[in-house]
Design a protein around this motif. Structure first.
Motif, PDB file in Angstrom:
ATOM      1  N   VAL A   1      -8.209   1.517   5.482  1.00  0.00           N
ATOM      2  CA  VAL A   1      -7.758   2.811   5.992  1.00  0.00           C
ATOM      3  C   VAL A   1      -8.019   3.866   4.924  1.00  0.00           C
ATOM      4  CG1 VAL A   1      -5.825   4.125   6.894  1.00  0.00           C
ATOM      5  CG2 VAL A   1      -5.976   1.670   7.346  1.00  0.00           C
ATOM      6  N   GLU A   2      -8.739   4.916   5.304  1.00  0.00           N
ATOM      7  CA  GLU A   2      -9.057   5.979   4.358  1.00  0.00           C
ATOM      8  C   GLU A   2      -8.251   7.234   4.666  1.00  0.00           C
ATOM      9  OE1 GLU A   2     -13.015   6.889   3.255  1.00  0.00           O
ATOM     10  OE2 GLU A   2     -13.785   4.865   3.705  1.00  0.00           O
TER      11      GLU A   2
ATOM     12  N   ARG B   1      -2.470  14.847   2.079  1.00  0.00           N
ATOM     13  CA  ARG B   1      -3.267  13.652   2.358  1.00  0.00           C
ATOM     14  C   ARG B   1      -3.123  13.336   3.843  1.00  0.00           C
ATOM     15  NH1 ARG B   1      -0.982   8.989  -1.010  1.00  0.00           N
ATOM     16  NH2 ARG B   1       0.893   9.942  -0.159  1.00  0.00           N
ATOM     17  N   ALA B   2      -4.241  13.324   4.551  1.00  0.00           N
ATOM     18  CA  ALA B   2      -4.207  13.173   6.003  1.00  0.00           C
ATOM     19  C   ALA B   2      -4.871  11.878   6.446  1.00  0.00           C
ATOM     20  CB  ALA B   2      -4.887  14.355   6.672  1.00  0.00           C
ATOM     21  N   LEU B   3      -4.288  11.270   7.472  1.00  0.00           N
ATOM     22  CA  LEU B   3      -4.924  10.158   8.176  1.00  0.00           C
ATOM     23  C   LEU B   3      -5.437  10.699   9.501  1.00  0.00           C
ATOM     24  CD1 LEU B   3      -5.587   7.148   8.670  1.00  0.00           C
ATOM     25  CD2 LEU B   3      -3.281   6.924   9.660  1.00  0.00           C
TER      26      LEU B   3
ATOM     27  N   PRO C   1       0.480   8.734   4.470  1.00  0.00           N
ATOM     28  CA  PRO C   1      -0.080  10.093   4.466  1.00  0.00           C
ATOM     29  C   PRO C   1       1.009  11.150   4.629  1.00  0.00           C
ATOM     30  CG  PRO C   1      -0.426   9.053   6.602  1.00  0.00           C
ATOM     31  CD  PRO C   1       0.148   7.995   5.708  1.00  0.00           C
ATOM     32  N   ASP C   2       0.667  12.370   4.260  1.00  0.00           N
ATOM     33  CA  ASP C   2       1.561  13.502   4.499  1.00  0.00           C
ATOM     34  C   ASP C   2       1.466  13.990   5.935  1.00  0.00           C
ATOM     35  OD1 ASP C   2       2.294  13.770   1.674  1.00  0.00           O
ATOM     36  OD2 ASP C   2       0.228  14.466   1.405  1.00  0.00           O
TER      37      ASP C   2
ATOM     38  N   VAL D   1       6.118  10.249   9.676  1.00  0.00           N
ATOM     39  CA  VAL D   1       4.967  11.052   9.270  1.00  0.00           C
ATOM     40  C   VAL D   1       4.695  12.120  10.332  1.00  0.00           C
ATOM     41  CG1 VAL D   1       2.531  11.036   8.629  1.00  0.00           C
ATOM     42  CG2 VAL D   1       3.973   9.060   8.078  1.00  0.00           C
ATOM     43  N   PRO D   2       4.579  13.390   9.962  1.00  0.00           N
ATOM     44  CA  PRO D   2       4.271  14.436  10.946  1.00  0.00           C
ATOM     45  C   PRO D   2       2.909  14.194  11.603  1.00  0.00           C
ATOM     46  CG  PRO D   2       5.000  15.402   8.870  1.00  0.00           C
ATOM     47  CD  PRO D   2       4.779  13.944   8.611  1.00  0.00           C
TER      48      PRO D   2
END
Length: 204
Positions: free
Chosen positions: A2-3, A11-13, A60-61, A160-161
């Motif tokens: 997962v990147e 930091r986003a997924l 992630p954020d 996580v939002p």
């Protein structure tokens, strides 16, 4: 593997359903988690990814769920932020529960999503069917897809939002097959990439 992608200070997924939606413009900006099509695949793979990230201490954020959607109200090719998402398959009305509400789960019918950009906001309905023709008569939301509600439930479980970005690929009239869905995906790739750039600028 997962990147995560750095969007300014966040930091986003990025989460997408299928490879055909992931064109060259989006490929130049991030590597998504591709879950597969439908709510079961989306819930399964998003949940697994977030569990692994949490175990590694790297949640992630922000999660960004993006791709194509159908709509009878929004113009073909238009890009929208998702203000809220519901689950059109859930119907426990025989138990006295409002359609769309999951029994014994303290969640609203419409899950709110983050809408940080200056883009049109639309409501979204997720489900396991491709909506076409007369099936639209059962949909009250502005747009339909098959994955965002499942991703939203996983995101809320891990705190996580979630932001939803959707481009309208189809809607008016009957779909004549997969080629009808594919027609606008190249155009939407470029338009969604512009929205991703706006998101990066927003978090700078």
């Amino acid at each position: 593997m997962v990147e995560l992608t750095q969007l300014g200070t966040k930091r986003a997924l990025f989460v997408m359903a299928a490879e055909p939606e992931y064109g060259p413009h989006l490929r130049a900006r991030f590597v998504p988690l591709i879950t597969g099509i439908g709510p079961v695949e989306a819930a399964l793979h998003t949940g697994i990814a977030l569990a692994r990230l949490e175990a590694a201490g790297t949640l992630p954020d922000l999660i960004v769920c993006l791709g194509s959607a159908g709509s009878r109200r929004c113009a073909l090719g238009s890009i929208h932020q998702i203000g809220s998402v519901s689950w059109r398959d859930m119907d426990a009305s025989a138990l006295g529960v409002e359609p769309g509400v999951v029994p014994y789960l303290d969640e609203p019918k419409d899950l709110p999503l983050d809408t940080p950009l200056d883009l049109p906001i639309a409501t979204l309905s997720s489900g396991g069917d491709v909506v076409s023709g007369d099936h639209w008569n059962r949909v009250s939301a502005d747009m339909v897809d098959m994955e965002t509600y499942a991703v939203a439930r996983a995101a809320r479980t891990f705190g996580v939002p979630l932001m939803g970005l959707r481009g309208v690929s189809d809607g008016p009239g009957e779909l004549a097959g997969a080629h009808d869905w594919h027609k606008l995906l190249g155009y939407l790739d470029g338009e969604l990439a512009k929205a991703v750039d706006l998101l990066a600028a927003h978090y700078c």
